[in-house]
Scaffold this active site. Structure first.
Site, PDB file in Angstrom:
ATOM      1  N   ARG A  89       0.885  -1.186   0.000  1.00 35.73           N
ATOM      2  CA  ARG A  89       0.000   0.000   0.000  1.00 35.73           C
ATOM      3  C   ARG A  89       0.914   1.224   0.000  1.00 35.73           C
ATOM      4  O   ARG A  89       1.941   1.228   0.692  1.00 35.73           O
ATOM      5  CB  ARG A  89      -0.917   0.032   1.231  1.00 35.73           C
ATOM      6  N   ASP A 233      -1.631   8.891   8.155  1.00 30.59           N
ATOM      7  CA  ASP A 233      -0.916   7.860   7.387  1.00 30.59           C
ATOM      8  C   ASP A 233       0.469   8.304   6.972  1.00 30.59           C
ATOM      9  O   ASP A 233       1.382   7.487   6.821  1.00 30.59           O
ATOM     10  CB  ASP A 233      -1.740   7.453   6.166  1.00 30.59           C
ATOM     11  N   ASN A 243      -4.496  11.477   5.656  1.00 28.45           N
ATOM     12  CA  ASN A 243      -5.280  10.545   6.468  1.00 28.45           C
ATOM     13  C   ASN A 243      -6.511  10.135   5.652  1.00 28.45           C
ATOM     14  O   ASN A 243      -6.712  10.594   4.521  1.00 28.45           O
ATOM     15  CB  ASN A 243      -5.676  11.186   7.808  1.00 28.45           C
ATOM     16  N   LYS A 244      -7.318   9.288   6.225  1.00 26.50           N
ATOM     17  CA  LYS A 244      -8.481   8.724   5.527  1.00 26.50           C
ATOM     18  C   LYS A 244      -9.324   9.806   4.853  1.00 26.50           C
ATOM     19  O   LYS A 244      -9.547  10.875   5.433  1.00 26.50           O
ATOM     20  CB  LYS A 244      -9.316   7.935   6.542  1.00 26.50           C
TER      21      LYS A 244
END
Ligand code: MRU
Length: 347
Positions: A89, A233, A243-244
């Site tokens: 990822r 992240d 981030n998300k």
């Protein structure tokens, strides 16, 4: 977490992961003994969350070495397998960081790699408790009331080796009787908020309400939120924070309403080699995560989808970055690049 279950652990001959795709319905584990199973687990988010991916990457090298010994791989094949884990990822820097940290131990063999990976795991749990303490102290100084917190995605024990980053702060606030309510964004499309964060808060007895992502800005603008706390992240040297997807919208609403937007993350998530958020690679995932629900279509046949898994919140919107060494007031000018990390990154 209940009964102290471990998100990631080494059993002696396998990497044991909670299969997070099955929560909250079932708590089941996957014992990973080969690289293909590991990459599949990472890709379908059976294991996820930046710090948990860091620990997984480090133990993943041990998985690759074990498989190489079993199957008689040569060095080239082993190196390729490790590189595949490292790139499974792209956005969370911890995955590559975890792999890179154990790589120098590979010539010393499996035991040395496992020992270093275990050190990373133990450090992560300690870092999260420190993040929780620093974040709580910062908030305690600025407010005299029990807090209404908003969080997005899952930055809890499940996203780390234990305790959590954003939820580490929430857990510490709760221990000090400082939490009134946690608004949990459900976090489309894979529901890390409603499935995982709500599960963790439930187990910890912390009051929460799940809301759709689209409610977040309105909840903030209506004055129902005292602080937003999220994980990260990858944080660039200037404080820009990936981030998300959906985190940026929360930050914008917080800025408009003068609500603190706190990012909680260990230094392993700070990437001083990335100067700003512009160059952070954003993972794009399968359109079917949006276009289907439980296998059934929820959009017209042939519909296209845009499915970025993360967004980048500019540093100017990040009020506070809670790390294991203290809180950086990023929007006020304290950037990670101007701060001494606990372990200077290797060039
Ligand atoms: O796609 P995911 O579930 O791996 O995304 C996770 C997040 O965005 C988390 O907020 C982040 O990794 C921080 S976890 C402490």
């Amino acid at each position: 977490m209940a009964n102290d279950v471990r998100t990631v652990e080494w059993t002696g001959d396998a990497l044991r992961l909670i299969d997070q795709t099955l929560l909250p319905g079932r708590l089941e584990f996957i014992d990973v003994r080969d690289v293909a199973t590991l990459i599949d687990a990472i890709a379908r988010l059976a294991v996820r969350g930046a710090p948990a991916l860091g620990v997984t990457g480090a133990f993943g090298v041990a998985v690759a070495l074990s498989e190489a010994a079993r199957e008689g791989w040569d060095d080239t094949r082993t190196d390729k397998a490790i590189a595949r884990i490292r790139h499974a990822r792209p956005t969370a820097v911890n995955l590559a960081w975890g792999v890179d940290r154990v790589l120098p131990l590979v010539p010393k063999g499996l035991e040395a790699v496992v020992a270093e990976a275990q050190a990373i795991l133990d450090e992560d749990v300690r870092a999260n408790h420190s993040i929780g303490a620093h974040g709580t102290a910062w908030l305690r100084q600025r407010t005299g009331r029990r807090l209404r917190v908003l969080t997005h995605c899952n930055a809890g024990a499940l996203a780390t080796a234990g305790w959590g980053t954003a939820l580490g702060v929430v857990r510490q606030l709760h221990a000090e009787n400082l939490v009134e309510m946690v608004y949990v964004d459900e976090t489309r499309p894979l529901l890390q908020g409603s499935r995982l964060t709500a599960w963790e808060l439930d187990q910890a007895g912390i009051p929460y309400r799940v809301q759709v992502d689209g409610a977040a800005a309105s909840t903030i603008m209506r004055g129902l939120v005292d602080v937003a706390i999220i994980g990260a992240d990858r944080i660039a040297a200037n404080g820009d924070t990936a981030n998300k997807i959906g985190s940026l919208a929360v930050a914008l609403a917080c800025a408009d309403r003068n609500v603190p937007f706190m990012v909680a993350a260990p230094w392993s998530t700070i990437d001083l080699r990335t100067p700003s958020g512009d160059t952070i690679q954003i993972e794009e995932r399968d359109p079917d995560e949006i276009l289907t629900w439980n296998g059934a279509p929820v959009a017209p046949k042939g519909a296209q989808a845009f499915n970025p898994a993360f967004d980048v919140t500019p540093a100017r919107l990040v009020t506070a970055l809670a790390t294991e060494t203290g809180v950086l007031e990023v929007s006020a000018g304290t950037t990670p690049s101007a701060t001494q990390p606990p372990h200077p990154p290797k060039p």
